[in-house]
Enzyme design. Structure first.
Site, PDB file in Angstrom:
ATOM      1  N   ILE A 127     -16.575   8.199   2.781  1.00  0.00           N
ATOM      2  CA  ILE A 127     -17.061   9.555   3.018  1.00  0.00           C
ATOM      3  C   ILE A 127     -16.956  10.388   1.736  1.00  0.00           C
ATOM      4  O   ILE A 127     -17.894  11.099   1.363  1.00  0.00           O
ATOM      5  CB  ILE A 127     -16.254  10.214   4.163  1.00  0.00           C
ATOM      6  N   GLY A 128     -15.820  10.288   1.066  1.00  0.00           N
ATOM      7  CA  GLY A 128     -15.606  11.070  -0.156  1.00  0.00           C
ATOM      8  C   GLY A 128     -16.629  10.753  -1.239  1.00  0.00           C
ATOM      9  O   GLY A 128     -17.062  11.632  -1.988  1.00  0.00           O
ATOM     10  N   GLU A 129     -17.049   9.469  -1.308  1.00  0.00           N
ATOM     11  CA  GLU A 129     -18.007   9.066  -2.352  1.00  0.00           C
ATOM     12  C   GLU A 129     -19.448   9.355  -1.961  1.00  0.00           C
ATOM     13  O   GLU A 129     -20.298   9.549  -2.829  1.00  0.00           O
ATOM     14  CB  GLU A 129     -17.859   7.557  -2.637  1.00  0.00           C
ATOM     15  N   ASN A 130     -19.713   9.350  -0.633  1.00  0.00           N
ATOM     16  CA  ASN A 130     -21.121   9.345  -0.200  1.00  0.00           C
ATOM     17  C   ASN A 130     -21.601  10.569   0.557  1.00  0.00           C
ATOM     18  O   ASN A 130     -22.805  10.805   0.615  1.00  0.00           O
ATOM     19  CB  ASN A 130     -21.380   8.124   0.687  1.00  0.00           C
ATOM     20  N   ASP A 173       0.814  -1.212   0.000  1.00  0.00           N
ATOM     21  CA  ASP A 173       0.000   0.000   0.000  1.00  0.00           C
ATOM     22  C   ASP A 173       0.854   1.273   0.000  1.00  0.00           C
ATOM     23  O   ASP A 173       0.359   2.367  -0.210  1.00  0.00           O
ATOM     24  CB  ASP A 173      -0.908  -0.017   1.240  1.00  0.00           C
ATOM     25  N   GLY A 217     -10.034   5.391   7.543  1.00  0.00           N
ATOM     26  CA  GLY A 217      -8.725   6.031   7.450  1.00  0.00           C
ATOM     27  C   GLY A 217      -8.829   7.073   6.348  1.00  0.00           C
ATOM     28  O   GLY A 217      -9.605   6.880   5.412  1.00  0.00           O
ATOM     29  N   ARG A 263     -21.813   9.240   8.948  1.00  0.00           N
ATOM     30  CA  ARG A 263     -23.271   9.424   8.815  1.00  0.00           C
ATOM     31  C   ARG A 263     -23.876   9.922  10.116  1.00  0.00           C
ATOM     32  O   ARG A 263     -24.660  10.871  10.132  1.00  0.00           O
ATOM     33  CB  ARG A 263     -23.944   8.100   8.417  1.00  0.00           C
TER      34      ARG A 263
END
Ligand code: AMP
Length: 303
Positions: free
Chosen positions: A231-234, A49, A113, A184
């Site tokens: 979070i970035g996508e939703n 990674d 993360g 959320r």
């Protein structure tokens, strides 16, 4: 390191690095050994990674501490989430119809993360995680950046290394500030008037906006800003909080596009925004599978 076929030597090397990734490496080594015991003939591949960040220039990976800490202990910035940042950089460049070798951008991987990466010419030139996945952004349960003297202070007040590790990695971030590590729930609580939840969002979005501003400079003028991961996508609310702090860069979200839900890579900024803002779903499993297939194919050719 590039993806490699696993052998005993590689497994032991991963094990030696357990202290650097205590949540990840021991479990991986356990898995590798269990599989090679049950299916000794099955090739196994390690995909690292940190690999995408091997292009960081030295001025970005150095800490300003005595050189001996690097030469004797390997203390430097490594960066993480590389598999995701690389995959998302390729997809974002394709969406904008830019060759990846010319892609200059800032990518924010915001999940449990979280890290942000400065991409220049398709390569990582800086990233917010460091020696371990603790540095940088405010995360679900991790503090990200703080004054290291706090640890000295607490150490002198009787906190053990284990106490400090648990506080920084498991009790901090959104959880420390708002009592909940799930974005959320934090957004819902803030919308219902919970002041701690609202402050947690403010601290997290402010920290990210500062990193984006800094990396815009590092890249020499990013041509795109990309959001990815849970979070970035939703979370249109969190993206909006960050974008509101980026007015100086001329970033402008289209409120309707930002709120739209989709699994497709997409642009969410207005046509007049100084740089396009994208949402690009990540797929680390797919990226790892592709890297693995390539290594196995190469190994069977070599055989
Ligand atoms: P990841 O580590 O990429 O799975 O991301 C986990 C984070 O994404 C958690 O903080 C979740 O609360 C957040 N997340 C997932 N789905 C949503 C959603 N629909 N709205 C806001 N946050 C979400």
């Amino acid at each position: 390191a590039e993806p490699v076929l696993v052998n005993n030597e590689i497994t032991r090397a991963i094990e030696r690095l357990n202290p650097l990734a205590p949540l990840h490496n021991p479990a991986n080594v356990l898995g590798i050994r269990a599989i090679s015991k049950k299916w000794p003939e099955l090739p196994q591949v390690a995909v690292f990674d940190t690999a995408f960040h091997r292009t960081l220039p030295e001025h970005a990976w150095r800490y300003a501490v005595p050189d001996e800490l690097y030469t004797n202990h390997g203390i430097r910035r490594y960066g993480f989430h590389g598999t995701s940042h690389e995959y998302v950089a390729h997809r974002a460049a394709a969406l904008l119809d830019v060759p990846v070798e010319e892609f200059d951008a800032v990518i924010a991987h915001l999940g449990n993360g979280a890290s942000v990466t400065a991409i220049r010419g398709g390569q990582s030139i800086d990233t917010s995680m460091g020696f371990t996945p603790l540095e940088g952004l405010v995360m679900g349960t991790r503090s990200g950046d703080l004054d290291p003297s706090i640890l000295v202070f607490l150490g002198r007040n009787g906190w053990s290394p284990e106490d400090l590790d648990s506080m920084l990695n498991r009790q901090s971030g959104l959880k420390g500030l708002a009592g909940n590590n799930d974005m959320r729930s934090v957004v819902e609580a803030a919308e219902a008037g919970d002041a701690k939840a609202a402050m947690a969002l403010a601290v997290a979005s402010y920290r990210l906006a500062k990193y984006i501003g800094g990396y815009h400079v590092a890249v020499g003028g990013a041509k795109a800003l990309v959001f990815t991961a849970g979070i970035g996508e939703n979370s249109h609310q969190f993206r909006n909080l960050v974008a509101q702090r980026l007015g100086a860069l001329g970033v402008e979200l289209d409120a309707g596009l930002n709120r739209e839900r989709s699994r497709e890579p997409r642009v969410i900024s207005t046509p007049t925004s100084a740089l396009p803002v994208l949402v690009v779903p990540t797929d680390e499993e797919r990226a790892i599978a592709e890297a693995t297939a390539a290594v196995v194919a190469q190994a069977s050719v070599a055989r």
